[in-house]
Design a protein around this motif. Structure first.
Motif, PDB file in Angstrom:
ATOM      1  N   THR A   1       0.822  -1.214   0.000  1.00  0.00           N
ATOM      2  CA  THR A   1       0.000   0.000   0.000  1.00  0.00           C
ATOM      3  C   THR A   1       0.855   1.262   0.000  1.00  0.00           C
ATOM      4  O   THR A   1       0.402   2.323  -0.407  1.00  0.00           O
ATOM      5  N   SER A   2       2.087   1.138   0.455  1.00  0.00           N
ATOM      6  CA  SER A   2       3.037   2.254   0.481  1.00  0.00           C
ATOM      7  C   SER A   2       4.439   1.672   0.531  1.00  0.00           C
ATOM      8  O   SER A   2       4.611   0.483   0.876  1.00  0.00           O
ATOM      9  N   PRO A   3       5.454   2.438   0.185  1.00  0.00           N
ATOM     10  CA  PRO A   3       6.826   1.912   0.232  1.00  0.00           C
ATOM     11  C   PRO A   3       7.172   1.382   1.622  1.00  0.00           C
ATOM     12  O   PRO A   3       6.842   2.003   2.634  1.00  0.00           O
ATOM     13  N   LEU A   4       7.826   0.247   1.663  1.00  0.00           N
ATOM     14  CA  LEU A   4       8.154  -0.374   2.943  1.00  0.00           C
ATOM     15  C   LEU A   4       9.278   0.361   3.670  1.00  0.00           C
ATOM     16  O   LEU A   4       9.381   0.279   4.894  1.00  0.00           O
ATOM     17  N   PHE A   5      10.128   1.058   2.909  1.00  0.00           N
ATOM     18  CA  PHE A   5      11.219   1.826   3.507  1.00  0.00           C
ATOM     19  C   PHE A   5      11.198   3.249   2.975  1.00  0.00           C
ATOM     20  O   PHE A   5      10.919   3.468   1.789  1.00  0.00           O
ATOM     21  N   SER A   6      11.481   4.195   3.835  1.00  0.00           N
ATOM     22  CA  SER A   6      11.760   5.553   3.366  1.00  0.00           C
ATOM     23  C   SER A   6      13.199   5.568   2.860  1.00  0.00           C
ATOM     24  O   SER A   6      13.973   4.646   3.160  1.00  0.00           O
ATOM     25  N   PRO A   7      13.593   6.599   2.093  1.00  0.00           N
ATOM     26  CA  PRO A   7      14.991   6.660   1.643  1.00  0.00           C
ATOM     27  C   PRO A   7      15.994   6.609   2.789  1.00  0.00           C
ATOM     28  O   PRO A   7      17.052   6.001   2.676  1.00  0.00           O
ATOM     29  N   VAL A   8      15.658   7.238   3.918  1.00  0.00           N
ATOM     30  CA  VAL A   8      16.556   7.220   5.083  1.00  0.00           C
ATOM     31  C   VAL A   8      16.670   5.806   5.648  1.00  0.00           C
ATOM     32  O   VAL A   8      17.765   5.345   5.995  1.00  0.00           O
ATOM     33  N   GLU A   9      15.539   5.114   5.736  1.00  0.00           N
ATOM     34  CA  GLU A   9      15.554   3.734   6.239  1.00  0.00           C
ATOM     35  C   GLU A   9      16.297   2.816   5.272  1.00  0.00           C
ATOM     36  O   GLU A   9      17.007   1.894   5.695  1.00  0.00           O
ATOM     37  N   ALA A  10      16.135   3.076   3.969  1.00  0.00           N
ATOM     38  CA  ALA A  10      16.861   2.281   2.968  1.00  0.00           C
ATOM     39  C   ALA A  10      18.359   2.485   3.108  1.00  0.00           C
ATOM     40  O   ALA A  10      19.138   1.528   3.009  1.00  0.00           O
TER      41      ALA A  10
ATOM     42  N   MET B   1      33.398   3.358   1.494  1.00  0.00           N
ATOM     43  CA  MET B   1      33.270   2.918   0.108  1.00  0.00           C
ATOM     44  C   MET B   1      31.859   3.067  -0.437  1.00  0.00           C
ATOM     45  O   MET B   1      31.660   3.151  -1.647  1.00  0.00           O
ATOM     46  N   VAL B   2      30.859   3.080   0.460  1.00  0.00           N
ATOM     47  CA  VAL B   2      29.455   2.997   0.030  1.00  0.00           C
ATOM     48  C   VAL B   2      28.686   4.263   0.400  1.00  0.00           C
ATOM     49  O   VAL B   2      28.829   4.789   1.506  1.00  0.00           O
ATOM     50  N   SER B   3      27.900   4.759  -0.538  1.00  0.00           N
ATOM     51  CA  SER B   3      26.982   5.870  -0.264  1.00  0.00           C
ATOM     52  C   SER B   3      25.639   5.570  -0.915  1.00  0.00           C
ATOM     53  O   SER B   3      25.567   4.880  -1.934  1.00  0.00           O
ATOM     54  N   VAL B   4      24.579   6.078  -0.304  1.00  0.00           N
ATOM     55  CA  VAL B   4      23.214   5.826  -0.785  1.00  0.00           C
ATOM     56  C   VAL B   4      22.472   7.153  -0.839  1.00  0.00           C
ATOM     57  O   VAL B   4      22.610   7.990   0.055  1.00  0.00           O
ATOM     58  N   GLU B   5      21.684   7.354  -1.896  1.00  0.00           N
ATOM     59  CA  GLU B   5      20.904   8.587  -2.022  1.00  0.00           C
ATOM     60  C   GLU B   5      19.587   8.292  -2.707  1.00  0.00           C
ATOM     61  O   GLU B   5      19.457   7.343  -3.483  1.00  0.00           O
ATOM     62  N   SER B   6      18.577   9.116  -2.383  1.00  0.00           N
ATOM     63  CA  SER B   6      17.280   8.982  -3.043  1.00  0.00           C
ATOM     64  C   SER B   6      17.306   9.707  -4.379  1.00  0.00           C
ATOM     65  O   SER B   6      18.146  10.571  -4.614  1.00  0.00           O
ATOM     66  N   ILE B   7      16.357   9.375  -5.248  1.00  0.00           N
ATOM     67  CA  ILE B   7      16.303   9.964  -6.587  1.00  0.00           C
ATOM     68  C   ILE B   7      14.997  10.722  -6.749  1.00  0.00           C
ATOM     69  O   ILE B   7      13.916  10.124  -6.872  1.00  0.00           O
ATOM     70  N   ASP B   8      15.077  12.059  -6.705  1.00  0.00           N
ATOM     71  CA  ASP B   8      13.931  12.937  -6.992  1.00  0.00           C
ATOM     72  C   ASP B   8      12.677  12.556  -6.221  1.00  0.00           C
ATOM     73  O   ASP B   8      11.566  12.531  -6.786  1.00  0.00           O
ATOM     74  N   ASN B   9      12.826  12.218  -4.960  1.00  0.00           N
ATOM     75  CA  ASN B   9      11.689  11.878  -4.088  1.00  0.00           C
ATOM     76  C   ASN B   9      10.863  10.704  -4.597  1.00  0.00           C
ATOM     77  O   ASN B   9       9.740  10.489  -4.158  1.00  0.00           O
ATOM     78  N   ALA B  10      11.393   9.970  -5.561  1.00  0.00           N
ATOM     79  CA  ALA B  10      10.697   8.779  -6.046  1.00  0.00           C
ATOM     80  C   ALA B  10      11.058   7.606  -5.139  1.00  0.00           C
ATOM     81  O   ALA B  10      11.876   7.723  -4.238  1.00  0.00           O
ATOM     82  N   ASN B  11      10.418   6.471  -5.382  1.00  0.00           N
ATOM     83  CA  ASN B  11      10.709   5.285  -4.580  1.00  0.00           C
ATOM     84  C   ASN B  11      11.927   4.569  -5.147  1.00  0.00           C
ATOM     85  O   ASN B  11      11.926   3.345  -5.307  1.00  0.00           O
ATOM     86  N   LEU B  12      12.927   5.347  -5.462  1.00  0.00           N
ATOM     87  CA  LEU B  12      14.161   4.814  -6.031  1.00  0.00           C
ATOM     88  C   LEU B  12      15.345   5.290  -5.207  1.00  0.00           C
ATOM     89  O   LEU B  12      15.353   6.423  -4.712  1.00  0.00           O
TER      90      LEU B  12
END
Length: 231
Positions: A60-69, A98-109
């Protein structure tokens, strides 16, 4: 104001004339620092960056927010699974650098970036982390989808007219649900990226070289002028 500007302009032109006059000194100092820059390029290791793009799934909604991801990807659990899967022995500080994570344009990506001294290692770690995140996320997604599917089947079994609208809503949620997926797997990078550390060191060496060249020719000119006065 005009006089001040003209004085500054004369000083600048005078410095330029001295540099041209003492061009051999300028060339010698800059050559020395050029050697230092080349040495820094060879001494500091190359870094290769690999990138993968993942979709955060949900019913029904993304299971993780970008921060949680981000937390999931960079967690100690992910590091442990990565070390076991790839036979690595990365420490947590090495892993986080070595690793970084970022969200893409407020999408579920989300976008995972990994940097390593080897292009193959960079791509392997990036895809390994992506697979770990996708596998872990789909375990949760599949459980939630099965719960929703069972609710729909129970409502259908009751065959109550009052439940028809609820069934349609739940079936729509099932159709619109999205699992976790790798949108863009990492490929082995061909060219190294200029690391921030290397860029800062090279810029610093070049700046110091230019300053010392100017100081050297200024001192030479001062000594030459002093000798003429004594003579």
């Amino acid at each position: 104001m005009q006089d001040t500007f003209e004085k500054g302009e004369i000083d600048l032109l005078g410095c330029l004339r001295i540099c041209i006059k003492r061009k051999n000194t300028v060339f010698a100092v800059l050559l020395l620092f050029l050697v230092l820059i080349i040495g820094a390029i060879f001494v500091l290791p190359n870094q290769y960056e690999a990138v993968s793009v993942l979709r955060i799934g949900g019913v029904t909604s993304p299971l993780f927010s970008p921060v949680e991801a981000l937390y999931e990807v960079q967690s100690l659990k992910s590091l442990s699974q990565l070390n076991n899967a790839l036979g690595l022995n990365l420490s947590l500080p090495e892993f986080l650098s070595m690793v970084s994570v970022e969200s893409i344009d407020n999408a579920n990506l989300i976008r995972i970036r990994t940097k390593a001294a080897s292009p193959e290692l960079s791509a392997t770690i990036c895809n390994g982390l992506a697979n770990i995140f996708i596998s872990r996320g789909n375990e949760i997604y599949n459980k939630e989808f099965m719960i929703l599917d069972k609710r729909v089947n129970r409502l259908k079994a009751n065959r109550l007219v009052a439940d028809r609208e609820r069934i349609l809503v739940l079936e729509k949620e099932m159709r619109l649900s999205k699992n976790f997926e790798v949108f863009l797997p990492a490929v082995t990078p061909i060219y190294p990226v200029v690391s921030q550390k290397r860029s800062k060191i090279i810029t610093l060496i070049f700046t110091v070289g230019v300053i010392l060249a100017i100081i050297a020719v200024s001192l030479q000119e001062h000594w030459a002028n002093s000798r003429k006065k004594h003579d």
